[in-house]
Design an enzyme around this catalytic site. Structure first.
Site, PDB file in Angstrom:
ATOM      1  N   ASP A   4       0.861  -1.194   0.000  1.00  0.00           N
ATOM      2  CA  ASP A   4       0.000   0.000   0.000  1.00  0.00           C
ATOM      3  C   ASP A   4       0.891   1.234   0.000  1.00  0.00           C
ATOM      4  O   ASP A   4       2.017   1.178  -0.494  1.00  0.00           O
ATOM      5  CB  ASP A   4      -0.940  -0.047   1.211  1.00  0.00           C
ATOM      6  CG  ASP A   4      -2.296   0.554   0.940  1.00  0.00           C
ATOM      7  OD1 ASP A   4      -2.377   1.786   0.793  1.00  0.00           O
ATOM      8  OD2 ASP A   4      -3.280  -0.200   0.856  1.00  0.00           O
ATOM      9  N   HIS A  61      -3.521   5.937   3.645  1.00  0.00           N
ATOM     10  CA  HIS A  61      -4.263   4.730   3.305  1.00  0.00           C
ATOM     11  C   HIS A  61      -3.589   3.462   3.817  1.00  0.00           C
ATOM     12  O   HIS A  61      -4.244   2.561   4.373  1.00  0.00           O
ATOM     13  CB  HIS A  61      -4.438   4.667   1.785  1.00  0.00           C
ATOM     14  CG  HIS A  61      -5.383   3.619   1.314  1.00  0.00           C
ATOM     15  ND1 HIS A  61      -4.970   2.376   0.920  1.00  0.00           N
ATOM     16  CD2 HIS A  61      -6.737   3.627   1.175  1.00  0.00           C
ATOM     17  CE1 HIS A  61      -6.018   1.650   0.545  1.00  0.00           C
ATOM     18  NE2 HIS A  61      -7.101   2.396   0.685  1.00  0.00           N
ATOM     19  N   ALA A  92      -8.326  -8.419  -8.368  1.00  0.00           N
ATOM     20  CA  ALA A  92      -9.413  -9.260  -7.864  1.00  0.00           C
ATOM     21  C   ALA A  92      -9.911 -10.259  -8.895  1.00  0.00           C
ATOM     22  O   ALA A  92     -10.673 -11.164  -8.564  1.00  0.00           O
ATOM     23  CB  ALA A  92     -10.583  -8.379  -7.389  1.00  0.00           C
ATOM     24  N   SER A 128     -11.331  -1.477   0.763  1.00  0.00           N
ATOM     25  CA  SER A 128      -9.944  -1.357   1.221  1.00  0.00           C
ATOM     26  C   SER A 128      -9.827  -1.755   2.682  1.00  0.00           C
ATOM     27  O   SER A 128      -8.769  -2.211   3.123  1.00  0.00           O
ATOM     28  CB  SER A 128      -9.447   0.078   1.055  1.00  0.00           C
ATOM     29  OG  SER A 128      -9.021   0.329  -0.249  1.00  0.00           O
TER      30      SER A 128
END
Length: 451
Positions: free
Chosen positions: A80, A119, A228, A281
């Site tokens: 991240d 984040h 994904a 997230s």
């Protein structure tokens, strides 16, 4: 695929930053001598508003699972924007890191990005935050698991291709002992760069569980996007506190494996500020933390069986119409069931698909080696030599076959026809002569009169 530029341009963070501000969402603790209560193996302060706000700890069986394990011995790699150094919640949790963006610090602890710098810290706090002591402060799903901080840059943050960053991050995480990898990011495309084939296959081959976010409608993702869509990863969709698929903080797709909370989440910012935020997230690291609990409780299980245990013990979602469902996957993740259930049969392959098989089918031209001979070459003996070579002849002269089967029969037929014609002519003459000899004399008897 030659779509690196397009992919980089379309990369978006899954998170929806609604409500995420620099203003503390919860008051700082002031009374550290508050009475302590025990909920399983983890000390809890019932007066702490932060712990009370973490509704997923009870609703999804996390506190029950803590009676068995808290994730000790597991490493969760957070790929991240980097995990902040300052917050007390990360004290002792982050044991290593790196930067693959080219603009962060070598240990991956300097937040990257002007907009999304916090984040990575929010994501990490949901997975394995330690709290602030005395049973207070935000605690992660696997509070004894260790964290690896791998900082990446999004969009214009860095000129280094995003796909290259992720491929490097995956390999670094695996090589540095990650047992679970969390990717709370997505792209707006179903396919992925070829470099990800090897990077993700490398993680699967090394027995690592890979958890990814499904994406959010609120940030412009109407359907799941890579990573994904990669076979073998656990894609996580999001639900509201009532267990209903989130309209803005989730998306849909046939590759979703599980659902977890994605609304009214808590996150620790890089500077220690607590915020409330939404998005898959946050759903992904909740599931990544539960995967660490399962791996700690069942060290004999490989990654395929950890994933199988997670999806087979999921609780059915009230709004699901199929299993798996395009909104909920196999259902709502259940930490207690995944850790303690004894009714999960073993599997010998990844229940979420095989990336190796996908590559074989769709990258066949570039992945399959040329066939090699299975035995020594066979020696074929040469043909016997010709005793005498045929003599060359002029193409203007007739050959033996043309004389025997062409010229002679034709000459014979012609001669016979001539002979027949001559015979017919002679016969015709004889017939005419015979007719002439049989005709009477035509003399006239006349009287001669005197004159």
């Amino acid at each position: 695929m030659k779509r690196v530029a397009a992919v980089v341009a379309s990369v978006v963070l899954v998170t929806v930053l609604t409500g995420a501000t620099a203003t503390p969402a919860f008051p700082a603790p002031t009374d550290t001598s508050a009475p302590q209560a025990s909920a399983g193996p983890v000390a809890e302060d019932p007066t702490d508003s932060v712990r009370a706000a973490e509704y997923w700890l009870d609703q999804y069986g996390v506190r029950e699972a803590w009676k068995t394990t808290r994730g000790a011995g597991q490493k969760i790699a957070i790929i991240d924007t980097g995990i902040g150094r300052g917050p007390a919640e990360f004290s002792g949790a982050v044991v290593g890191g790196t930067d693959v963006s080219g603009v962060g610090s070598p240990d991956g602890r300097t937040p990257v990005g002007a907009v999304d710098a916090n984040h990575g810290s929010w994501v990490a706090s949901l997975a394995a935050a330690r709290g602030t002591g005395n049973g207070r402060g935000m605690i992660g799903v696997a509070p004894e698991a260790e964290l690896l901080s791998i900082s990446v840059g999004f969009g214009a943050t860095t000129s280094k291709p995003f796909t290259q960053q992720i491929a490097e991050a995956m390999r670094w995480a695996v090589d540095n002992g990650a047992t679970v990898i969390n990717l709370s990011l997505t792209t707006n495309t179903l396919d992925w760069d070829r470099t990800w084939d090897e990077a993700f296959e490398y993680a699967f081959d090394k027995n690592v569980v890979v958890v990814v976010a499904a994406g959010n409608r609120g940030s412009g993702t109407d359907r799941v996007g890579a990573p994904a869509t990669i076979p073998g990863v656990l894609a996580v969709g999001g639900v509201d506190p009532g267990g209903v698929a989130s309209n803005s903080a989730s998306t849909q797709g046939i590759t979703i494996g599980l659902s977890a909370p994605s609304e009214r989440l808590i996150g620790v910012s890089a500077d220690g500020t607590l915020v409330q935020w939404n998005g898959t997230s946050g759903a992904a690291p909740i599931v990544a933390g539960i995967a660490a609990l399962v791996r700690a409780a069942h060290p004999e299980l490989d990654a395929d069986n950890v994933l199988n245990r997670l999806i087979r013990t999921a609780k059915p979602a009230a709004g699901a119409s199929a299993t798996p469902d395009k909104l909920y996957g196999y259902g709502l993740v259940d930490a207690a069931g995944a850790v303690s259930s004894s009714a999960v049969a073993a599997v010998d392959e990844n229940p979420l698909g095989s990336l190796t098989e996908w590559i074989r089918l769709y990258r066949r031209a570039n992945t399959e080696p040329s066939p090699e001979p299975s035995a020594a070459p066979v020696t074929i003996p040469p043909l016997p030599p010709v005793e005498s070579a045929p003599q060359a002849s002029s193409p203007l002269l007739p050959s033996r076959d043309s004389v025997l089967y062409g010229s002679l029969p034709l000459a014979g037929a012609t001669l016979a026809a001539i002979m027949i014609a001559l015979g017919v002519s002679a016969a015709a003459r004889r017939i005419r002569q015979a007719r002439t000899s049989r005709e009477p004399s035509r003399t006239t008897n006349e009287e001669f009169l005197p004159s």
